[in-house]
Design a protein around this motif. Structure first.
Motif, PDB file in Angstrom:
ATOM      1  N   ALA A  61      73.149 -46.996  27.361  1.00 24.12           N
ATOM      2  CA  ALA A  61      73.670 -48.233  27.948  1.00 24.12           C
ATOM      3  C   ALA A  61      74.417 -47.987  29.257  1.00 24.12           C
ATOM      4  CB  ALA A  61      74.590 -48.926  26.949  1.00 24.12           C
ATOM      5  N   ASP A  62      74.836 -46.745  29.508  1.00 23.42           N
ATOM      6  CA  ASP A  62      75.597 -46.416  30.716  1.00 23.42           C
ATOM      7  C   ASP A  62      74.726 -45.892  31.851  1.00 23.42           C
ATOM      8  OD1 ASP A  62      77.902 -47.137  29.377  1.00 23.42           O
ATOM      9  OD2 ASP A  62      78.375 -45.084  28.756  1.00 23.42           O
ATOM     10  N   LEU A  63      73.440 -45.774  31.617  1.00 20.24           N
ATOM     11  CA  LEU A  63      72.534 -45.275  32.647  1.00 20.24           C
ATOM     12  C   LEU A  63      72.275 -46.366  33.688  1.00 20.24           C
ATOM     13  CD1 LEU A  63      69.930 -43.388  30.434  1.00 20.24           C
ATOM     14  CD2 LEU A  63      71.725 -42.361  31.854  1.00 20.24           C
ATOM     15  N   CYS A  64      72.423 -46.010  34.957  1.00 28.59           N
ATOM     16  CA  CYS A  64      72.201 -46.959  36.059  1.00 28.59           C
ATOM     17  C   CYS A  64      71.030 -46.482  36.914  1.00 28.59           C
ATOM     18  CB  CYS A  64      73.456 -47.074  36.920  1.00 28.59           C
ATOM     19  SG  CYS A  64      74.877 -47.762  36.047  1.00 28.59           S
ATOM     20  N   PHE A  65      70.124 -47.402  37.210  1.00 24.50           N
ATOM     21  CA  PHE A  65      68.915 -47.064  37.951  1.00 24.50           C
ATOM     22  C   PHE A  65      68.858 -47.861  39.254  1.00 24.50           C
ATOM     23  CE2 PHE A  65      68.110 -46.283  33.503  1.00 24.50           C
ATOM     24  CZ  PHE A  65      67.437 -45.072  33.493  1.00 24.50           C
ATOM     25  N   HIS A  66      68.026 -47.366  40.161  1.00 22.65           N
ATOM     26  CA  HIS A  66      67.824 -48.033  41.439  1.00 22.65           C
ATOM     27  C   HIS A  66      66.403 -47.756  41.897  1.00 22.65           C
ATOM     28  CE1 HIS A  66      68.773 -49.836  45.278  1.00 22.65           C
ATOM     29  NE2 HIS A  66      68.402 -48.739  45.927  1.00 22.65           N
ATOM     30  N   SER A  67      65.860 -48.616  42.741  1.00 20.86           N
ATOM     31  CA  SER A  67      64.519 -48.419  43.281  1.00 20.86           C
ATOM     32  C   SER A  67      64.600 -47.981  44.735  1.00 20.86           C
ATOM     33  CB  SER A  67      63.689 -49.709  43.189  1.00 20.86           C
ATOM     34  OG  SER A  67      63.406 -50.022  41.849  1.00 20.86           O
ATOM     35  N   GLN A  68      63.835 -46.938  45.050  1.00 25.46           N
ATOM     36  CA  GLN A  68      63.752 -46.457  46.416  1.00 25.46           C
ATOM     37  C   GLN A  68      62.614 -47.168  47.140  1.00 25.46           C
ATOM     38  OE1 GLN A  68      63.340 -42.197  45.324  1.00 25.46           O
ATOM     39  NE2 GLN A  68      65.135 -41.849  46.598  1.00 25.46           N
ATOM     40  N   TYR A  69      62.262 -46.640  48.309  1.00 25.28           N
ATOM     41  CA  TYR A  69      61.118 -47.139  49.075  1.00 25.28           C
ATOM     42  C   TYR A  69      59.868 -47.121  48.202  1.00 25.28           C
ATOM     43  CZ  TYR A  69      57.361 -47.085  52.538  1.00 25.28           C
ATOM     44  OH  TYR A  69      56.213 -47.346  53.258  1.00 25.28           O
ATOM     45  N   MET A  70      59.062 -48.154  48.279  1.00 23.73           N
ATOM     46  CA  MET A  70      57.834 -48.330  47.496  1.00 23.73           C
ATOM     47  C   MET A  70      58.125 -48.396  45.997  1.00 23.73           C
ATOM     48  SD  MET A  70      55.491 -48.640  49.764  1.00 23.73           S
ATOM     49  CE  MET A  70      54.000 -48.554  48.775  1.00 23.73           C
ATOM     50  N   HIS A  71      59.369 -48.771  45.663  1.00 20.42           N
ATOM     51  CA  HIS A  71      59.767 -49.055  44.273  1.00 20.42           C
ATOM     52  C   HIS A  71      59.819 -47.821  43.377  1.00 20.42           C
ATOM     53  CE1 HIS A  71      59.331 -53.236  45.418  1.00 20.42           C
ATOM     54  NE2 HIS A  71      58.086 -52.997  45.777  1.00 20.42           N
ATOM     55  N   LEU A  75      67.643 -42.353  39.235  1.00 24.47           N
ATOM     56  CA  LEU A  75      68.772 -42.473  38.320  1.00 24.47           C
ATOM     57  C   LEU A  75      70.061 -42.240  39.088  1.00 24.47           C
ATOM     58  CD1 LEU A  75      69.832 -42.722  35.394  1.00 24.47           C
ATOM     59  CD2 LEU A  75      69.518 -40.241  35.183  1.00 24.47           C
ATOM     60  N   LEU A  76      70.908 -43.259  39.170  1.00 22.85           N
ATOM     61  CA  LEU A  76      72.177 -43.143  39.887  1.00 22.85           C
ATOM     62  C   LEU A  76      73.234 -42.446  39.042  1.00 22.85           C
ATOM     63  CD1 LEU A  76      72.431 -46.689  41.535  1.00 22.85           C
ATOM     64  CD2 LEU A  76      71.566 -44.581  42.556  1.00 22.85           C
ATOM     65  N   SER A  77      73.163 -42.597  37.732  1.00 16.93           N
ATOM     66  CA  SER A  77      74.189 -42.046  36.843  1.00 16.93           C
ATOM     67  C   SER A  77      74.212 -40.526  36.843  1.00 16.93           C
ATOM     68  CB  SER A  77      73.957 -42.537  35.411  1.00 16.93           C
ATOM     69  OG  SER A  77      73.808 -43.934  35.376  1.00 16.93           O
ATOM     70  N   ALA A  78      73.050 -39.904  37.004  1.00 13.33           N
ATOM     71  CA  ALA A  78      72.940 -38.441  37.025  1.00 13.33           C
ATOM     72  C   ALA A  78      71.790 -38.081  37.959  1.00 13.33           C
ATOM     73  CB  ALA A  78      72.702 -37.896  35.621  1.00 13.33           C
ATOM     74  N   PRO A  79      72.047 -38.051  39.273  1.00 13.57           N
ATOM     75  CA  PRO A  79      70.972 -37.891  40.268  1.00 13.57           C
ATOM     76  C   PRO A  79      70.177 -36.596  40.139  1.00 13.57           C
ATOM     77  CG  PRO A  79      73.010 -38.635  41.291  1.00 13.57           C
ATOM     78  CD  PRO A  79      73.362 -38.253  39.891  1.00 13.57           C
ATOM     79  N   GLN A  80      70.714 -35.613  39.403  1.00 20.40           N
ATOM     80  CA  GLN A  80      69.967 -34.363  39.257  1.00 20.40           C
ATOM     81  C   GLN A  80      68.739 -34.533  38.373  1.00 20.40           C
ATOM     82  OE1 GLN A  80      72.861 -35.100  37.864  1.00 20.40           O
ATOM     83  NE2 GLN A  80      73.266 -33.978  35.962  1.00 20.40           N
ATOM     84  N   TYR A  81      68.679 -35.630  37.622  1.00 16.57           N
ATOM     85  CA  TYR A  81      67.515 -35.891  36.780  1.00 16.57           C
ATOM     86  C   TYR A  81      66.508 -36.745  37.549  1.00 16.57           C
ATOM     87  CZ  TYR A  81      69.913 -33.976  32.728  1.00 16.57           C
ATOM     88  OH  TYR A  81      70.547 -33.135  31.850  1.00 16.57           O
ATOM     89  N   HIS A  82      65.291 -36.276  37.583  1.00 18.40           N
ATOM     90  CA  HIS A  82      64.199 -37.000  38.224  1.00 18.40           C
ATOM     91  C   HIS A  82      63.228 -37.447  37.141  1.00 18.40           C
ATOM     92  CE1 HIS A  82      65.446 -35.425  42.203  1.00 18.40           C
ATOM     93  NE2 HIS A  82      65.762 -34.352  41.503  1.00 18.40           N
ATOM     94  N   PHE A  83      62.651 -38.622  37.304  1.00 20.49           N
ATOM     95  CA  PHE A  83      61.726 -39.113  36.297  1.00 20.49           C
ATOM     96  C   PHE A  83      60.642 -39.964  36.927  1.00 20.49           C
ATOM     97  CE2 PHE A  83      64.619 -42.617  36.802  1.00 20.49           C
ATOM     98  CZ  PHE A  83      63.866 -43.758  36.564  1.00 20.49           C
ATOM     99  N   ASN A  84      59.574 -40.107  36.196  1.00 19.04           N
ATOM    100  CA  ASN A  84      58.470 -40.951  36.620  1.00 19.04           C
ATOM    101  C   ASN A  84      57.694 -41.334  35.365  1.00 19.04           C
ATOM    102  OD1 ASN A  84      55.407 -40.943  38.315  1.00 19.04           O
ATOM    103  ND2 ASN A  84      57.155 -42.124  39.032  1.00 19.04           N
ATOM    104  N   TYR A  85      57.094 -42.506  35.357  1.00 24.65           N
ATOM    105  CA  TYR A  85      56.313 -42.891  34.187  1.00 24.65           C
ATOM    106  C   TYR A  85      55.089 -43.689  34.595  1.00 24.65           C
ATOM    107  CZ  TYR A  85      58.587 -47.509  34.465  1.00 24.65           C
ATOM    108  OH  TYR A  85      59.041 -48.728  34.883  1.00 24.65           O
ATOM    109  N   SER A  86      54.139 -43.728  33.679  1.00 25.91           N
ATOM    110  CA  SER A  86      52.890 -44.445  33.893  1.00 25.91           C
ATOM    111  C   SER A  86      52.445 -44.997  32.549  1.00 25.91           C
ATOM    112  CB  SER A  86      51.827 -43.491  34.453  1.00 25.91           C
ATOM    113  OG  SER A  86      50.558 -44.118  34.539  1.00 25.91           O
ATOM    114  N   HIS A  87      51.753 -46.135  32.547  1.00 24.63           N
ATOM    115  CA  HIS A  87      51.241 -46.658  31.288  1.00 24.63           C
ATOM    116  C   HIS A  87      49.878 -47.297  31.483  1.00 24.63           C
ATOM    117  CE1 HIS A  87      52.532 -50.593  32.773  1.00 24.63           C
ATOM    118  NE2 HIS A  87      53.778 -50.170  32.844  1.00 24.63           N
TER     119      HIS A  87
END
Length: 218
Positions: A61-71, A75-87
């Motif tokens: 519940a404390d995780l904060c996200f943001h969208s960069q260029y091209m959406h 992760l703002l809460s812990a910028p060292q973590y990078h993620f990506n997903y697809s479905h």
């Protein structure tokens, strides 16, 4: 049988669990009959929150996200973590790295796909590789292998299709060493990672996510 893919199950050897995590998530067939985008949007969000929370120790519940260029999400809460997903259809692929950006893509293999009119989206060497397959299943596999690898790369870059995908060749060693491709059932998964590390892969069921959030908030 398609002999060309590499496959890895949960617990396979690779880099430490907390460095790169690839999660393949299956939703129920009932949900899969709804709008393809809408029915996977919430499960994708919950899956990302669950896995990052488990890895980082930050409550979901404390995780904060943001969208960069091209959406591209960050992760703002812990910028060292990078993620990506697809479905696609009823499967979600989520990639998380504690050290570097990552790009992923997942597609269901359709052996009836028509490849002949797609020359303009592939590098000439890629197109030749696809069409030189000895059978229709091999050509279909090669098509989805190249397509998902291209998608994973441009999602790693965060450029979307503003990148001219026909200009780069994923079969070139400068790309192939950074690409990981495997099959889960009839779904082909690809990942691009800047380093030469191998990901740890896990399979997550819908009930795993439900139980996680029920236990978290009750």
């Amino acid at each position: 049988m398609i002999p060309e893919y590499t496959s890895c199950q949960e617990g396979c050897s690779g880099i430490p669990f907390f460095t790169v995590l690839m999660t393949v998530y299956r939703v129920t067939q009932r949900q899969a009959t709804k709008s393809l985008y809408c029915h996977l949007k919430l499960p994708s969000t919950l899956l990302v929150r669950m896995e990052i929370s488990k890895l980082s120790g930050i409550p979901s519940a404390d995780l904060c996200f943001h969208s960069q260029y091209m959406h591209k999400p960050i992760l703002l809460s812990a910028p060292q973590y990078h993620f990506n997903y697809s479905h696609t259809r009823n499967m979600i692929l989520c990639g998380i790295s504690a050290t570097e950006p990552v790009g992923v893509d997942i597609e269901r293999i359709d052996t009836n796909i028509t490849i002949g009119n797609m020359e303009n989206v592939f590098h000439p060497i890629e197109f030749l590789y696809i069409n030189n397959g000895s059978s229709a299943p091999i050509r279909s596999y090669r098509f989805y292998k190249i397509w998902t690898q291209k998608e994973a790369y441009i999602k790693y870059l965060g450029t979307g299709f503003s990148e001219k995908i026909q200009d780069f060749n994923t079969l070139d060693s400068s790309f192939s060493f950074h690409l990981h491709t495997w099959i889960v059932n009839d779904y082909l998964c690809s990942m691009f990672l800047p380093s030469l590390s191998n990901p740890t892969i896990q399979l997550v069921n819908e009930s795993d996510v439900q139980h996680y959030f029920l236990n978290t908030f009750i």
